[in-house]
Design an enzyme around this catalytic site. Structure first.
Site, PDB file in Angstrom:
ATOM      1  NE  ARG A  30      35.450  -3.282  59.174  1.00 45.79           N
ATOM      2  CZ  ARG A  30      35.028  -4.473  59.594  1.00 45.79           C
ATOM      3  NH1 ARG A  30      34.933  -5.482  58.724  1.00 45.79           N
ATOM      4  NH2 ARG A  30      34.714  -4.665  60.859  1.00 45.79           N
ATOM      5  CG  ASP A  31      39.794  -5.012  49.967  1.00 42.27           C
ATOM      6  OD1 ASP A  31      40.679  -5.823  49.650  1.00 42.27           O
ATOM      7  OD2 ASP A  31      39.404  -4.100  49.200  1.00 42.27           O
ATOM      8  CB  ILE A  32      39.872   0.442  50.158  1.00 43.05           C
ATOM      9  CG1 ILE A  32      39.450   1.894  50.268  1.00 43.05           C
ATOM     10  CG2 ILE A  32      40.273   0.093  48.728  1.00 43.05           C
ATOM     11  CD1 ILE A  32      40.600   2.870  49.989  1.00 43.05           C
ATOM     12  CG  ASN A  88      43.899 -12.631  44.431  1.00 47.74           C
ATOM     13  OD1 ASN A  88      43.267 -13.664  44.237  1.00 47.74           O
ATOM     14  ND2 ASN A  88      43.311 -11.499  44.764  1.00 47.74           N
ATOM     15  CG  HIS A 101      47.313  -8.803  50.171  1.00 51.29           C
ATOM     16  ND1 HIS A 101      48.288  -8.380  49.287  1.00 51.29           N
ATOM     17  CD2 HIS A 101      46.198  -8.995  49.430  1.00 51.29           C
ATOM     18  CE1 HIS A 101      47.781  -8.319  48.074  1.00 51.29           C
ATOM     19  NE2 HIS A 101      46.517  -8.693  48.129  1.00 51.29           N
ATOM     20  CG  HIS A 103      42.003 -11.131  49.587  1.00 48.04           C
ATOM     21  ND1 HIS A 103      41.455  -9.925  49.226  1.00 48.04           N
ATOM     22  CD2 HIS A 103      43.141 -11.254  48.858  1.00 48.04           C
ATOM     23  CE1 HIS A 103      42.221  -9.342  48.311  1.00 48.04           C
ATOM     24  NE2 HIS A 103      43.253 -10.131  48.066  1.00 48.04           N
TER      25      HIS A 103
HETATM   26  P1  5GP Z   1      45.085  -8.197  45.431  1.00 46.28           P
HETATM   27  O1  5GP Z   1      44.262  -8.080  44.182  1.00 46.28           O
HETATM   28  O2  5GP Z   1      46.475  -7.616  45.263  1.00 46.28           O
HETATM   29  O3  5GP Z   1      45.096  -9.594  46.002  1.00 46.28           O
HETATM   30  O4  5GP Z   1      44.314  -7.365  46.525  1.00 46.28           O
HETATM   31  C1  5GP Z   1      44.606  -6.046  46.843  1.00 46.28           C
HETATM   32  C2  5GP Z   1      43.424  -5.547  47.649  1.00 46.28           C
HETATM   33  O5  5GP Z   1      43.820  -4.358  48.317  1.00 46.28           O
HETATM   34  C3  5GP Z   1      42.199  -5.204  46.799  1.00 46.28           C
HETATM   35  O6  5GP Z   1      41.094  -5.996  47.220  1.00 46.28           O
HETATM   36  C4  5GP Z   1      41.988  -3.712  47.061  1.00 46.28           C
HETATM   37  O7  5GP Z   1      40.641  -3.356  47.147  1.00 46.28           O
HETATM   38  C5  5GP Z   1      42.734  -3.478  48.359  1.00 46.28           C
HETATM   39  N1  5GP Z   1      43.290  -2.153  48.503  1.00 46.28           N
HETATM   40  C6  5GP Z   1      44.009  -1.454  47.579  1.00 46.28           C
HETATM   41  N2  5GP Z   1      44.390  -0.266  48.059  1.00 46.28           N
HETATM   42  C7  5GP Z   1      43.917  -0.208  49.340  1.00 46.28           C
HETATM   43  C8  5GP Z   1      43.993   0.792  50.361  1.00 46.28           C
HETATM   44  O8  5GP Z   1      44.591   1.866  50.206  1.00 46.28           O
HETATM   45  N3  5GP Z   1      43.400   0.510  51.546  1.00 46.28           N
HETATM   46  C9  5GP Z   1      42.735  -0.668  51.758  1.00 46.28           C
HETATM   47  N4  5GP Z   1      42.176  -0.827  52.961  1.00 46.28           N
HETATM   48  N5  5GP Z   1      42.646  -1.626  50.825  1.00 46.28           N
HETATM   49  C10 5GP Z   1      43.225  -1.395  49.625  1.00 46.28           C
END
Ligand code: 5GP
Ligand code: ZN
Length: 110
Positions: A30-32, A88, A101, A103
């Site tokens: 899950r996203d944090i 992204n 990753h 989403h």
């Molecule tokens: P991006 O913006 O790079 O596509 O997405 C990165 C995602 O990783 C963000 O939605 C952010 O909330 C999530 N994220 C960042 N650090 C952590 C973490 O330590 N644990 C989890 N589960 N999600 C994270």
């Protein structure tokens, strides 16, 4: 594993993260900071920096990430209501974590 890469550490089990799914190649957690009731991240165990760094040999992992998205959408019960699968790409595209990753976002109220 890439030194200092958070998602390398998470995906390889170094951070004690709960995985909703794990295969030899990918994990899902899950996203944090969720942007919707269901917000999962589908992450390859192998370090790939971004969509721009994919090569022909990565076709299989990319396909597995998408089919894992379909599987998890069903598991989270958003497959019928609908969901987004989103990459992204680079800073201007909103990428903050430079480990590939996908989403999976859904579960909005009807
Ligand atoms: P991006 O913006 O790079 O596509 O997405 C990165 C995602 O990783 C963000 O939605 C952010 O909330 C999530 N994220 C960042 N650090 C952590 C973490 O330590 N644990 C989890 N589960 N999600 C994270
Ligand atoms: Zn990494």
């Amino acid at each position: 594993m890439e030194k200092d890469c958070l998602f390398c550490k998470i995906a390889n089990g170094r951070m004690n993260t709960d995985f909703l799914f794990e295969s030899d190649n990918v994990v899902v957690f899950r996203d944090i900071n969720p942007h919707a009731p269901v917000h999962l991240l589908i992450v390859p165990k192998r370090h790939i920096r971004s969509i721009n760094d994919l090569t022909d040999k990565d076709d299989a992992i990319l396909a597995e990430m998408i089919t894992t998205g379909r599987r998890l959408a069903k598991q989270e019960n958003v497959n019928v209501s609908g969901y987004k699968l989103l990459f992204n790409v680079e800073k201007g595209g909103g990428q903050v974590i430079f480990h590939l990753h996908l989403h999976l976002i859904g579960g909005w109220k009807k």
